[in-house]
Design an enzyme around this catalytic site. Structure first.
Site, PDB file in Angstrom:
ATOM      1  CG  ASP A  81      -2.124   0.978   1.008  1.00  0.00           C
ATOM      2  OD1 ASP A  81      -2.377   1.375  -0.149  1.00  0.00           O
ATOM      3  OD2 ASP A  81      -2.766   1.346   2.010  1.00  0.00           O
ATOM      4  CD  GLU A 126       0.023   1.316 -13.488  1.00  0.00           C
ATOM      5  OE1 GLU A 126       0.780   0.327 -13.373  1.00  0.00           O
ATOM      6  OE2 GLU A 126       0.003   2.040 -14.484  1.00  0.00           O
TER       7      GLU A 126
END
Ligand SMILES: *[C@@H]1O[C@H](CO)[C@@H](O)[C@H](O)[C@H]1NC(C)=O
Ligand SMILES: *[C@@H]1O[C@H](CO)[C@@H](O)[C@H](O)[C@H]1NC(C)=O
Ligand SMILES: *[C@@H]1O[C@H](CO)[C@@H](O)[C@H](O)[C@H]1NC(C)=O
Ligand SMILES: *[C@@H]1O[C@H](CO)[C@@H](O)[C@H](O)[C@H]1NC(C)=O
Ligand SMILES: *[C@@H]1O[C@H](CO)[C@@H](O)[C@H](O)[C@H]1NC(C)=O
Ligand SMILES: *[C@@H]1O[C@H](CO)[C@@H](O)[C@H](O)[C@H]1NC(C)=O
Ligand SMILES: *[C@@H]1O[C@H](CO)[C@@H](O)[C@H](O)[C@H]1NC(C)=O
Ligand SMILES: *[C@@H]1O[C@H](CO)[C@@H](O)[C@H](O)[C@H]1NC(C)=O
Length: 565
Positions: free
Chosen positions: A467, A476
């Site tokens: 994260d 992404e």
């Protein structure tokens, strides 16, 4: 008079598609994803909400002048002058990395909305589906202003919000006389043809649900006309491109002709469906042979449609005699591919936590190959040769979807905003609110906006997920990452009374499992000597912002994603 005319035009625009609900669907707060549904019924409200969130993500990615009905309050008009350098209006479409991402996603979503379309209806999401598709398709139409001509805008590496997107987004044209630095992509005809099928309500028989109820025969005809012209363009230009490559070998870097075959076959196959023609079907079979597409173990993604071909060949063959397809032959081909996945005989394996993993392909955006496999399995299972296979394929598919929705060692559902344990740092400049390319993670510390409904890249092969905003292999977001989950969610709305897995995950579950330290991937060096900034981050940036290009950015991303192959 002028005012009246404007109003008339405006009214026509509004009438052109299904009316959006007067009370907009808005994603509920993440905490609502940690609550079980009160009753087990179809549609299950949690699945309906997930489907709505997944569609909402696309609205957050819109480029151009946004309509008054916009739901994503923090998005502004942007790149409204695209195309002005060539006297055209090329504003609109979606931000992502390259025109073929947009096209693949739209193709995939239309195909899914054909097979499991009633799921959108039951969730009251069909008007949003229509809205989403038209935003992409209308742009693709504008980018195809004349026969055998296709335009795109060049992307820029830029990290920041939508108010300051660099204006210099030159338009590139490819046509019969000038292929430019990129080869015409057969992807747009696929999107046009697949969506023509959806808008024309061409359903594939009793194995599947009725298509989502957004039928519009004139729009379907328009889409088909574009598909036919671009297909002819791609077929003839790809022949030309080979000579062009011989003359100028560097052109081959953009898109080697070897990877054309699956695209051409998919376009021909979707056209055979659209035109009820066995001729296109046999053209598709011809490409399948000519490019030796049989017997492979490749993934299904933006660059490779091969595993989807056997499935669609079989679907069409099973739908009727018209196509003169060899059903048992295509079933054998599809089942060989799927059985090798299930048995672990191919290049793929399952991580300890159960995620389908393709060495190389899964190193970046690991959920994408897994969810695309799940999407194809779910679709194919209905026409499998034995009931045992039907069950096995559905079970396997379910494990992948469950994994993505939180049944994983991190206890993280990999859809932003769906649950308190969802990733909080998607690699999105617009959602982050930052504009400092050298400090993507810390400027600002907390994402400014929740990018509801975005499927992130995914964990590493040890099931670890970090994260971290700058770590684009894991965080992404992209148009094509959401596409297979939309189809899977539509199927679940239709068929699943129980909640998605994440409702069992209470706040804090991910925090308790989150790995310490830094990942080991293309952004962070494996020895953790620190963040390798610069080029590696910039690579991720290009893919997350600004799109609609089949030129430079597409090549850039193409190289990036290909670099490990
Ligand atoms: C069908 O779509 C076309 C093109 O967008 C639009 O002009 C027309 O109004 C639509 N028809 C209906 C009945 O919605
Ligand atoms: C869909 O709309 C109908 C009619 O307004 C409503 O009864 C139903 O609860 C809605 N379903 C969902 C999943 O929102
Ligand atoms: C949209 O504009 C507002 C100011 O009007 C700004 O606060 C916001 O960050 C902008 N959105 C993006 C994605 O840049
Ligand atoms: C083909 O494209 C080139 C630029 O890419 C342009 O100069 C030329 O005029 C175009 N030809 C036609 C017939 O539009
Ligand atoms: C490609 O061009 C040739 C020669 O002009 C034509 O005969 C053929 O029909 C074209 N192919 C397609 C698919 O349109
Ligand atoms: C497709 O073509 C066949 C003949 O080849 C015909 O029997 C059938 O009605 C057609 N289907 C549609 C939907 O037009
Ligand atoms: C259909 O495919 C099967 C399996 O590949 C093959 O044995 C059979 O000969 C094919 N039939 C026709 C009519 O081509
Ligand atoms: C849908 O539900 C039925 C009945 O529960 C089940 O037999 C079937 O396998 C399910 N299909 C899928 C795709 O899950």
């Amino acid at each position: 008079m002028t005012l009246f005319l404007l109003f008339a035009l405006w009214a026509q625009c509004v009438l052109a598609q299904l009316p959006l609900p007067s009370a907009s669907f808005l994603p509920p707060p993440p905490a609502s994803g940690a609550v079980s549904s009160a009753q087990d019924s179809i549609p299950n409200s949690q699945w309906s909400t997930l489907l709505g969130n997944l569609l909402y993500f696309y609205e957050a990615q819109r480029s151009g002048r946004l309509p008054s009905t916009k739901r994503v309050s923090w998005r502004n008009d942007s790149a409204v002058n695209d195309g002005s350098d060539v006297g055209l209006d090329l504003s609109g479409g979606y931000y992502d990395a390259g025109d073929h991402f947009q096209s693949l996603s739209i193709m995939s979503i239309c195909w899914g909305a054909n097979d499991f379309g009633r799921g959108y209806d039951l969730a009251n999401q069909t008007a949003y589906l229509d809205d989403m598709l038209r935003w992409g398709l209308d742009w693709l139409i504008k980018a195809h202003p004349a026969s055998h001509t296709s335009l795109s805008n060049l992307d820029n590496a830029y990290w920041g919000g939508d108010l300051n997107i660099p204006q210099d987004r030159p338009s590139y044209q490819i046509n019969d006389t000038r292929y430019g630095c990129a080869t015409p992509q057969p992807a747009p005809p696929q999107a046009f043809a697949a969506c023509s099928n959806l808008y024309a309500n061409r359903n594939l028989g009793p194995s599947y649900s009725a298509p989502a109820s957004l039928q519009n025969s004139s729009y379907a005809e328009t889409l088909l006309a574009h598909a036919l012209d671009l297909y002819a363009f791609a077929v003839n230009a790809s022949g030309g491109q080979q000579t062009y490559q011989t003359a100028a070998p560097q052109a081959g870097i953009a898109y080697p002709s070897s990877s054309y075959g699956d695209e051409l076959a998919m376009a021909a196959l979707l056209l055979s469906w659209a035109t009820n023609s066995s001729d296109y079907y046999s053209q598709a079979e011809g490409y399948y042979k000519q490019y030796s597409l049989g017997g492979t173990d490749s993934v299904f993604n933006w660059d490779s449609k091969t595993p989807g071909l056997a499935v669609l060949f079989a679907q069409l063959a099973s739908a009727g005699a018209t196509f003169a397809g060899n059903l048992s032959g295509w079933q054998a081909e599809a089942e060989r591919y799927f059985d090798r996945i299930l048995n672990g005989d191919g290049p793929s394996f399952k991580t300890k936590g159960g995620l389908l993993w393709y060495p190389g392909d899964s190193d970046e955006a690991s959920l994408n190959p897994a969810l695309n496999a799940a999407m194809l399995l779910t679709r194919y299972a209905r026409i499998a040769t034995t009931q045992a296979k039907t069950r096995d394929y559905l079970d396997f598919s379910q494990t992948q979807l469950d994994y993505a929705l939180g049944r994983n060692p991190m206890s993280a559902p990999y859809v932003v905003g769906s649950n308190p344990n969802s990733p909080a740092n998607p690699h999105s400049a617009m959602a982050s609110g930052g504009n400092d390319i050298n400090n993507i993670d810390t400027s600002p510390l907390q994402e400014a906006y929740v990018l509801y409904g975005a499927v992130v890249g995914g964990p590493d092969n040890k099931d670890n997920f970090y994260d971290i905003r700058s770590d684009w292999p894991e965080t992404e977001v992209a148009l094509d990452y959401n596409a297979p989950m939309l189809t899977l969610a539509a199927m679940q709305v239709l068929n699943d009374t129980s909640d998605p897995y994440f409702t069992r995950l209470q706040a804090g579950a991910f925090a308790a499992n989150k790995p310490n330290g830094k990942p080991c991937d293309a952004v962070f060096s494996c020895h953790h000597s620190g963040l390798s900034k610069g080029a590696k981050i910039a690579l991720g940036v290009v893919s997350s912002i600004v799109g609609s290009a089949i030129t430079a950015a597409a090549i850039y991303i193409y190289r990036r994603r290909r670099s490990k192959w």
